[in-house]
Design a protein around this motif. Structure first.
Motif, PDB file in Angstrom:
ATOM      1  N   ILE A 171     -29.374  25.386  76.113  1.00 47.71           N
ATOM      2  CA  ILE A 171     -30.229  24.198  76.112  1.00 47.71           C
ATOM      3  C   ILE A 171     -31.030  24.107  77.408  1.00 47.71           C
ATOM      4  CG2 ILE A 171     -30.230  21.667  76.170  1.00 47.71           C
ATOM      5  CD1 ILE A 171     -27.836  21.750  74.259  1.00 47.71           C
ATOM      6  N   ILE A 172     -30.383  24.390  78.534  1.00 46.64           N
ATOM      7  CA  ILE A 172     -31.085  24.358  79.826  1.00 46.64           C
ATOM      8  C   ILE A 172     -32.196  25.406  79.845  1.00 46.64           C
ATOM      9  CG2 ILE A 172     -30.838  24.869  82.295  1.00 46.64           C
ATOM     10  CD1 ILE A 172     -28.094  23.541  82.174  1.00 46.64           C
ATOM     11  N   ASP A 173     -31.911  26.619  79.363  1.00 46.91           N
ATOM     12  CA  ASP A 173     -32.927  27.671  79.326  1.00 46.91           C
ATOM     13  C   ASP A 173     -34.109  27.272  78.442  1.00 46.91           C
ATOM     14  OD1 ASP A 173     -31.333  29.156  80.965  1.00 46.91           O
ATOM     15  OD2 ASP A 173     -30.558  30.477  79.388  1.00 46.91           O
ATOM     16  N   GLN A 174     -33.800  26.730  77.249  1.00 41.55           N
ATOM     17  CA  GLN A 174     -34.866  26.341  76.326  1.00 41.55           C
ATOM     18  C   GLN A 174     -35.674  25.166  76.885  1.00 41.55           C
ATOM     19  OE1 GLN A 174     -35.398  27.991  72.899  1.00 41.55           O
ATOM     20  NE2 GLN A 174     -34.635  29.293  74.529  1.00 41.55           N
ATOM     21  N   ARG A 175     -35.004  24.242  77.550  1.00 46.31           N
ATOM     22  CA  ARG A 175     -35.689  23.098  78.146  1.00 46.31           C
ATOM     23  C   ARG A 175     -36.645  23.553  79.246  1.00 46.31           C
ATOM     24  NH1 ARG A 175     -34.092  17.512  78.774  1.00 46.31           N
ATOM     25  NH2 ARG A 175     -34.952  16.571  80.658  1.00 46.31           N
ATOM     26  N   ARG A 176     -36.200  24.523  80.047  1.00 46.14           N
ATOM     27  CA  ARG A 176     -37.045  25.040  81.123  1.00 46.14           C
ATOM     28  C   ARG A 176     -38.291  25.713  80.556  1.00 46.14           C
ATOM     29  NH1 ARG A 176     -33.609  28.316  83.096  1.00 46.14           N
ATOM     30  NH2 ARG A 176     -32.620  26.807  84.486  1.00 46.14           N
ATOM     31  N   CYS A 177     -38.110  26.510  79.509  1.00 46.27           N
ATOM     32  CA  CYS A 177     -39.261  27.177  78.875  1.00 46.27           C
ATOM     33  C   CYS A 177     -40.219  26.155  78.269  1.00 46.27           C
ATOM     34  CB  CYS A 177     -38.777  28.136  77.796  1.00 46.27           C
ATOM     35  SG  CYS A 177     -37.854  29.556  78.410  1.00 46.27           S
ATOM     36  N   ARG A 178     -39.670  25.113  77.675  1.00 45.99           N
ATOM     37  CA  ARG A 178     -40.513  24.064  77.080  1.00 45.99           C
ATOM     38  C   ARG A 178     -41.333  23.350  78.149  1.00 45.99           C
ATOM     39  NH1 ARG A 178     -36.605  21.133  74.819  1.00 45.99           N
ATOM     40  NH2 ARG A 178     -36.725  19.293  76.161  1.00 45.99           N
ATOM     41  N   GLN A 179     -40.689  23.028  79.261  1.00 49.97           N
ATOM     42  CA  GLN A 179     -41.395  22.345  80.340  1.00 49.97           C
ATOM     43  C   GLN A 179     -42.478  23.226  80.955  1.00 49.97           C
ATOM     44  OE1 GLN A 179     -41.185  19.216  81.117  1.00 49.97           O
ATOM     45  NE2 GLN A 179     -39.513  18.790  79.693  1.00 49.97           N
ATOM     46  N   GLN A 180     -42.215  24.530  81.030  1.00 49.58           N
ATOM     47  CA  GLN A 180     -43.228  25.444  81.568  1.00 49.58           C
ATOM     48  C   GLN A 180     -44.477  25.447  80.691  1.00 49.58           C
ATOM     49  OE1 GLN A 180     -41.241  29.220  81.877  1.00 49.58           O
ATOM     50  NE2 GLN A 180     -40.222  28.707  83.809  1.00 49.58           N
ATOM     51  N   GLN A 181     -44.305  25.438  79.385  1.00 50.14           N
ATOM     52  CA  GLN A 181     -45.460  25.403  78.480  1.00 50.14           C
ATOM     53  C   GLN A 181     -46.250  24.111  78.638  1.00 50.14           C
ATOM     54  OE1 GLN A 181     -44.880  26.785  74.379  1.00 50.14           O
ATOM     55  NE2 GLN A 181     -42.846  27.474  74.968  1.00 50.14           N
ATOM     56  N   ILE A 182     -45.547  23.004  78.785  1.00 47.97           N
ATOM     57  CA  ILE A 182     -46.226  21.716  78.952  1.00 47.97           C
ATOM     58  C   ILE A 182     -46.978  21.673  80.269  1.00 47.97           C
ATOM     59  CG2 ILE A 182     -45.842  19.233  79.219  1.00 47.97           C
ATOM     60  CD1 ILE A 182     -43.468  19.514  77.301  1.00 47.97           C
ATOM     61  N   THR A 183     -46.360  22.215  81.328  1.00 48.52           N
ATOM     62  CA  THR A 183     -47.011  22.239  82.643  1.00 48.52           C
ATOM     63  C   THR A 183     -48.255  23.118  82.620  1.00 48.52           C
ATOM     64  OG1 THR A 183     -44.870  21.911  83.727  1.00 48.52           O
ATOM     65  CG2 THR A 183     -46.672  22.762  85.084  1.00 48.52           C
ATOM     66  N   GLN A 184     -48.162  24.279  81.976  1.00 52.84           N
ATOM     67  CA  GLN A 184     -49.304  25.197  81.914  1.00 52.84           C
ATOM     68  C   GLN A 184     -50.464  24.613  81.124  1.00 52.84           C
ATOM     69  OE1 GLN A 184     -47.658  28.783  80.285  1.00 52.84           O
ATOM     70  NE2 GLN A 184     -46.521  29.305  82.157  1.00 52.84           N
ATOM     71  N   ALA A 185     -50.160  23.711  80.186  1.00 55.18           N
ATOM     72  CA  ALA A 185     -51.226  23.108  79.383  1.00 55.18           C
ATOM     73  C   ALA A 185     -52.023  22.073  80.160  1.00 55.18           C
ATOM     74  CB  ALA A 185     -50.635  22.475  78.131  1.00 55.18           C
ATOM     75  N   GLY A 186     -51.539  21.699  81.339  1.00 55.53           N
ATOM     76  CA  GLY A 186     -52.266  20.749  82.176  1.00 55.53           C
ATOM     77  C   GLY A 186     -52.209  19.337  81.641  1.00 55.53           C
ATOM     78  N   THR A 187     -53.346  18.677  81.591  1.00 55.09           N
ATOM     79  CA  THR A 187     -53.406  17.266  81.203  1.00 55.09           C
ATOM     80  C   THR A 187     -53.697  17.070  79.716  1.00 55.09           C
ATOM     81  OG1 THR A 187     -55.769  17.221  81.787  1.00 55.09           O
ATOM     82  CG2 THR A 187     -54.188  16.583  83.499  1.00 55.09           C
ATOM     83  N   SER A 188     -53.659  18.139  78.946  1.00 53.46           N
ATOM     84  CA  SER A 188     -53.950  18.021  77.520  1.00 53.46           C
ATOM     85  C   SER A 188     -52.950  17.081  76.843  1.00 53.46           C
ATOM     86  CB  SER A 188     -53.872  19.398  76.852  1.00 53.46           C
ATOM     87  OG  SER A 188     -53.995  19.276  75.454  1.00 53.46           O
ATOM     88  N   PRO A 189     -53.429  16.068  76.091  1.00 53.92           N
ATOM     89  CA  PRO A 189     -52.520  15.126  75.450  1.00 53.92           C
ATOM     90  C   PRO A 189     -51.862  15.668  74.186  1.00 53.92           C
ATOM     91  CG  PRO A 189     -54.770  14.581  74.866  1.00 53.92           C
ATOM     92  CD  PRO A 189     -54.841  15.752  75.822  1.00 53.92           C
TER      93      PRO A 189
END
Length: 514
Positions: free
Chosen positions: A462-480
């Protein structure tokens, strides 16, 4: 070796030397690998697929990843945070309180799984029933719990406050005053009380007074079946600037897959727009990506085929039944713990009768997973998973059995980068590493995880998957509007290796302690 002599004395596995070499390594996974061929061809040589080869039809299994939007995971992310913090507490806590914490962990994982089907599922049966043609007339009273001090009842309004109070929450969890309340409306049969339920992790309510119905000027439910608050909480609520019941606001948010601070950004049209579940909410509900893909999958199935849909949550079946009947005009039958034996029998006969045109049977695994013969269906859909893959196999065998005249197609739907993937990998690990019991009682496999191992594997993944998910959101920038990616074969392989490492590490640590 002695057993193998009955099969063939010339076989190398009938020699003790072969077994000595095969089990010389101390790593249990290497032992399992060394005897894999022997296990497949001799120990398990009477598998149903082999014995009935040429009689049973083919079975095709498809595991479908769901690309969720970040906005629809807000409720899931809040409860996931609570789950991870509770897991950390489990690692550090004294053994005498672990039974309570194990119950809380299973309850929070159940809430997470429900959120991934739709944010309305956890503690939301009073609303999901409204969309089910067969269940809306069975609506009863609301949950008997305080909607002001219980954050899990209002995750889009108060969950973040509950998460922040880590120390207070865990002190309540450890103490003997921990109070789990299970609403019978969500418990499917009495046998599996750990899953499809209204799970309420209560605060210490000492000194807050008795529960009182919220006045109708604040709550959209009538006072006979409305929401409740403790006397002290109601006084605090009336003294605040809030003008509406937090539970009502939360339910409206979850219908729209939004929260108090973020507008709805999920690009799906509302389903069941002819039904208005709440007075101040728009008609219908916004579907989740998982429900959209399941409905699309059902629409693509040939009309002459019948479909068996399994879920652990009756709320998920409510929403699917609503859209299939109200929006698509597909006739459905239900089979779950809301029904007595006579009603179940009638629904099953209705589904099997070719003249009635009923194509879909919506069932909970608790009530329909064993003991039934439903060979009329040749498509089986699993909306969500359980930790033990044999539970799915038993449910699948309602359709994949003698008497089936068509090939059977099985589909699992898992949300990428979430608890769903952790459960999928755990299932695969257990299936591939089933325990091998020799004649002397020696166990060469690691398929049977204890709770300590399961906790370690789930937490790590879960921690690994959460980290990967957050990385994708961060890379997307401010896109809603951010739609998460999928795990390719390389990532799935890496995840499987990670599961094996965590399971073996926990297993070795446990053995050393003994």
């Amino acid at each position: 070796a002695a057993i193998m002599t009955y099969i063939g004395v010339e076989h190398e596995a009938s020699m003790t030397k072969w077994w000595s070499q095969a089990t010389s390594s101390k790593a249990s996974n290497r032992m399992a690998s060394a005897v894999a061929d022997w296990r497949n061809w001799y120990l398990l040589r009477r598998r149903k697929e082999d014995v009935l080869k040429g009689i049973l039809k083919d079975k095709f299994v498809k595991e479908i990843q769901v690309r969720c939007y970040s906005g629809e995971l807000s409720v899931y992310a809040n409860i996931e945070t609570m789950l991870l913090k509770t897991m950390e507490s489990y690692r550090e806590d004294e053994a005498r309180w672990r039974t309570n914490l194990e119950d809380i962990l299973m309850a929070l994982m159940s809430l997470c799984r429900g959120c991934l089907v739709h944010p309305m599922i956890p503690n939301g049966r009073e609303i999901t029933k409204c969309f089910s043609p067969s269940r809306r007339d069975r609506i009863e009273g609301s949950i008997e719990a305080c909607v002001y001090c219980n954050g899990l009842l209002c995750p889009t309004v108060r969950a973040e406050k509950t998460v922040d109070k880590k120390e207070e929450s865990f002190e309540r969890a450890r103490g003997p005053r921990t109070n789990f309340e299970l609403d019978n409306e969500e418990v499917d049969d009495g046998e599996n009380i750990n899953d499809d339920q209204e799970v309420l992790v209560q605060r210490n309510t000492k000194g807050r007074g008795k529960l009182k119905r919220i006045p109708s000027k604040y709550c959209c439910k009538n006072e006979g079946t409305g929401h409740s608050m403790h006397a002290a909480c109601l006084a605090l609520f009336e003294a605040s600037t809030q003008t509406r019941c937090p539970r009502c606001v939360d339910l409206e948010n979850r219908l729209a897959i939004t929260n108090s601070n973020t507008p709805c950004i999920i690009p799906y049209k509302r389903w069941c727009t002819n039904i208005k579940a709440m007075p101040f909410a728009e008609p219908g509900f916004v579907p989740s990506t998982k429900l959209v893909q399941i409905r699309d999958h059902i629409e693509a199935i040939p009309k002459e085929d019948k479909i068996l849909v399994f879920s652990f949550f009756k709320g998920a079946l409510d929403l699917l039944e609503g859209t299939l009947i109200e929006d698509l005009g597909i006739r459905c039958a239900r089979y779950d713990g809301d029904m007595n034996q006579d009603e179940r029998k009638r629904e099953l006969e209705h589904f099997k009768d070719e003249t009635r045109g009923c194509r879909v049977l919506l069932a909970t695994i608790h009530s329909c997973g064993v003991g039934l013969n439903i060979v009329e269906a040749n498509h089986v859909i699993f909306v969500d998973r359980w930790f033990n893959p044999t539970v799915h196999d038993q449910a699948l065998c309602r359709s994949y059995r003698l008497g089936q005249t068509k090939d059977v197609h099985v589909s699992y739907f898992d949300c990428a980068y979430t608890l769903d993937m952790a459960m999928r990998m755990t299932n695969e690990y257990k299936t591939k590493n089933s325990a091998i019991i020799l004649a002397d009682g020696t166990d060469l496999g690691e398929g049977n995880m204890n709770f300590h191992q399961l906790h370690g594997v789930m937490r790590g993944v879960i921690i690994d998957q959460r980290r990967c998910r957050q990385q994708q959101i961060t890379q997307a920038g401010t896109s809603p509007l951010i739609q998460l990616g999928l795990l390719d074969n390389d990532k799935l392989s890496e995840l499987m290796v990670r599961v094996m490492e965590l399971a073996n590490a926990k297993g070795m640590k446990r053995k050393k302690k003994k």
